[in-house]
Design a protein around this motif. Structure first.
Motif, mmCIF file in Angstrom:
data_model
loop_
_atom_site.group_PDB
_atom_site.id
_atom_site.type_symbol
_atom_site.label_atom_id
_atom_site.label_comp_id
_atom_site.label_asym_id
_atom_site.label_seq_id
_atom_site.Cartn_x
_atom_site.Cartn_y
_atom_site.Cartn_z
ATOM 1 N N ALA A 1 13.945 -4.407 2.253
ATOM 2 C CA ALA A 1 15.039 -4.297 1.287
ATOM 3 C C ALA A 1 15.595 -2.875 1.251
ATOM 4 N N GLN A 2 16.762 -2.736 0.657
ATOM 5 C CA GLN A 2 17.365 -1.414 0.497
ATOM 6 C C GLN A 2 16.717 -0.655 -0.660
ATOM 7 N N GLU A 3 16.223 -1.413 -1.650
ATOM 8 C CA GLU A 3 15.629 -0.781 -2.815
ATOM 9 C C GLU A 3 14.157 -0.440 -2.567
ATOM 10 N N ALA A 4 13.725 0.650 -3.183
ATOM 11 C CA ALA A 4 12.321 1.038 -3.085
ATOM 12 C C ALA A 4 11.466 0.093 -3.932
ATOM 13 N N VAL A 5 10.214 -0.080 -3.537
ATOM 14 C CA VAL A 5 9.264 -0.918 -4.276
ATOM 15 C C VAL A 5 8.134 -0.027 -4.783
ATOM 16 N N SER A 6 7.962 0.014 -6.101
ATOM 17 C CA SER A 6 6.880 0.792 -6.700
ATOM 18 C C SER A 6 5.638 -0.080 -6.814
ATOM 19 N N LEU A 7 4.483 0.519 -6.540
ATOM 20 C CA LEU A 7 3.231 -0.230 -6.542
ATOM 21 C C LEU A 7 2.370 0.126 -7.751
ATOM 22 N N ASN A 8 1.828 -0.906 -8.383
ATOM 23 C CA ASN A 8 0.847 -0.688 -9.449
ATOM 24 C C ASN A 8 -0.540 -0.453 -8.877
ATOM 25 N N SER A 9 -0.885 -1.275 -7.893
ATOM 26 C CA SER A 9 -2.225 -1.169 -7.310
ATOM 27 C C SER A 9 -2.290 -1.906 -5.977
ATOM 28 N N GLU B 1 -30.100 -0.366 17.202
ATOM 29 C CA GLU B 1 -30.310 -0.540 18.636
ATOM 30 C C GLU B 1 -30.301 -2.003 19.058
ATOM 31 N N LYS B 2 -30.872 -2.860 18.236
ATOM 32 C CA LYS B 2 -31.021 -4.271 18.626
ATOM 33 C C LYS B 2 -29.779 -5.110 18.341
ATOM 34 N N ASP B 3 -29.081 -4.821 17.233
ATOM 35 C CA ASP B 3 -28.043 -5.739 16.775
ATOM 36 C C ASP B 3 -26.639 -5.155 16.696
ATOM 37 N N LEU B 4 -26.510 -3.834 16.652
ATOM 38 C CA LEU B 4 -25.199 -3.262 16.371
ATOM 39 C C LEU B 4 -24.585 -2.482 17.526
ATOM 40 N N PHE B 5 -25.334 -1.569 18.114
ATOM 41 C CA PHE B 5 -24.746 -0.684 19.121
ATOM 42 C C PHE B 5 -24.125 -1.480 20.272
ATOM 43 N N GLY B 6 -22.858 -1.176 20.556
ATOM 44 C CA GLY B 6 -22.152 -1.823 21.652
ATOM 45 C C GLY B 6 -21.507 -3.148 21.296
ATOM 46 N N ALA B 7 -21.774 -3.652 20.098
ATOM 47 C CA ALA B 7 -21.242 -4.958 19.707
ATOM 48 C C ALA B 7 -19.743 -4.866 19.406
ATOM 49 N N HIS B 8 -19.019 -5.918 19.770
ATOM 50 C CA HIS B 8 -17.617 -6.053 19.395
ATOM 51 C C HIS B 8 -17.568 -6.979 18.169
ATOM 52 N N VAL B 9 -17.066 -6.449 17.065
ATOM 53 C CA VAL B 9 -17.140 -7.150 15.783
ATOM 54 C C VAL B 9 -15.731 -7.404 15.249
ATOM 55 N N LEU B 10 -15.484 -8.639 14.847
ATOM 56 C CA LEU B 10 -14.204 -8.999 14.250
ATOM 57 C C LEU B 10 -14.221 -8.652 12.764
ATOM 58 N N ILE B 11 -13.230 -7.887 12.314
ATOM 59 C CA ILE B 11 -13.084 -7.518 10.912
ATOM 60 C C ILE B 11 -11.910 -8.287 10.326
ATOM 61 N N SER B 12 -12.129 -8.959 9.196
ATOM 62 C CA SER B 12 -11.058 -9.660 8.491
ATOM 63 C C SER B 12 -11.012 -9.156 7.056
ATOM 64 N N LEU B 13 -9.873 -8.620 6.671
ATOM 65 C CA LEU B 13 -9.736 -7.985 5.355
ATOM 66 C C LEU B 13 -8.559 -8.623 4.605
ATOM 67 N N ARG B 14 -8.842 -9.199 3.448
ATOM 68 C CA ARG B 14 -7.809 -9.832 2.620
ATOM 69 C C ARG B 14 -7.581 -8.925 1.411
ATOM 70 N N TYR B 15 -6.336 -8.524 1.204
ATOM 71 C CA TYR B 15 -6.060 -7.576 0.138
ATOM 72 C C TYR B 15 -4.804 -7.974 -0.633
ATOM 73 N N VAL B 16 -4.675 -7.406 -1.836
ATOM 74 C CA VAL B 16 -3.590 -7.760 -2.744
ATOM 75 C C VAL B 16 -2.760 -6.515 -3.061
ATOM 76 N N ILE B 17 -1.457 -6.628 -2.866
ATOM 77 C CA ILE B 17 -0.526 -5.580 -3.277
ATOM 78 C C ILE B 17 0.150 -6.034 -4.573
ATOM 79 N N SER B 18 0.039 -5.197 -5.614
ATOM 80 C CA SER B 18 0.630 -5.532 -6.913
ATOM 81 C C SER B 18 1.784 -4.575 -7.207
ATOM 82 N N PRO B 19 3.023 -5.030 -7.006
ATOM 83 C CA PRO B 19 4.181 -4.188 -7.312
ATOM 84 C C PRO B 19 4.460 -4.157 -8.809
ATOM 85 N N GLN B 20 5.211 -3.154 -9.249
ATOM 86 C CA GLN B 20 5.518 -3.047 -10.678
ATOM 87 C C GLN B 20 6.433 -4.167 -11.141
ATOM 88 N N ASN B 21 7.394 -4.538 -10.318
ATOM 89 C CA ASN B 21 8.368 -5.562 -10.708
ATOM 90 C C ASN B 21 8.307 -6.720 -9.720
#
Length: 200
Positions: free
Chosen positions: A46-54, A105-125
């Motif tokens: 949009a042309q207008e700026a969006v202010s974020l609450n959190s 050493e046994k379970d982590l080093f060298g591993a390729h791990v998929l990260i999935s992050l679900r987040y919420v953007i709360s605008p003022q208006n």
């Protein structure tokens, strides 16, 4: 990258990118720690700026149970107060992973791990917008820290005590090992091969 969007009063922010760093574990006095940093790139068409609450993390998942359990229970989120019109803003999510030598050493080093992050953007208006970002990371480690830690354990159980004590003293006194940096992977590989044999 997958996105779930709820429109907000005619203004539709868009997630145009999402990425995470490759976390590298370092020894931190009593455990190994690695910082996981993910960035979401949010476009305001949009042309207008969006202010974020959190901005907050709603949930997250990984396809590696050991890495999942190593993460802190909450994320630190850094975000701008305003997303200008026709601009891209960056939101930063940070978490710290904690683990021990054997799990690393046994379970982590060298591993390729998929990260999935679900987040919420709360605008003022407007209504909340929910995004989901995904990325695959490669878990790394500081080879010198691991070599010293394994050397310490070898010394404690009486295997090659002299060599173990020498390594410990060099690191605690912050002296540099004489071996070239290119040799460290081979030293670590040796300890990685020898470690399982200590349990037998």
């Amino acid at each position: 990258m997958t996105v779930e969007v709820k429109p907000m009063n005619g203004t539709e922010l868009k997630q145009v990118g999402f990425e995470c760093n490759d976390p590298e574990f370092h020894w931190d006095n009593i455990e190994y720690k690695a910082m996981l940093v993910c960035k979401a790139f949010i476009y305001n068409p949009a042309q207008e700026a969006v202010s974020l609450n959190s901005v907050s993390v709603k949930e997250w998942h990984t396809d590696n149970s050991e890495f999942m359990s190593s993460l802190d229970s909450s994320w630190t989120v850094e975000y701008p107060e305003v997303i200008q019109g026709s601009k891209i803003a960056t939101i930063v999510f940070k978490n710290t992973a904690h683990t021990g030598l054997i799990t690393l050493e046994k379970d982590l080093f060298g591993a390729h791990v998929l990260i999935s992050l679900r987040y919420v953007i709360s605008p003022q208006n407007g209504n909340d917008i929910i995004f989901t970002g995904t990325d695959t990371v490669n878990i790394k480690q500081d080879n010198k820290d691991v070599t010293v830690d394994v050397g310490t354990n070898l010394a404690l159980i009486g295997l090659d005590v002299k060599a173990g004590i020498t390594i410990i003293r060099l690191v605690r006194s912050r002296e540099t090992m004489k071996a070239p940096k290119s040799a460290w992977p081979y030293v670590v590989s040796f300890f990685r091969w020898a470690w399982p044999k200590l349990d037998s």
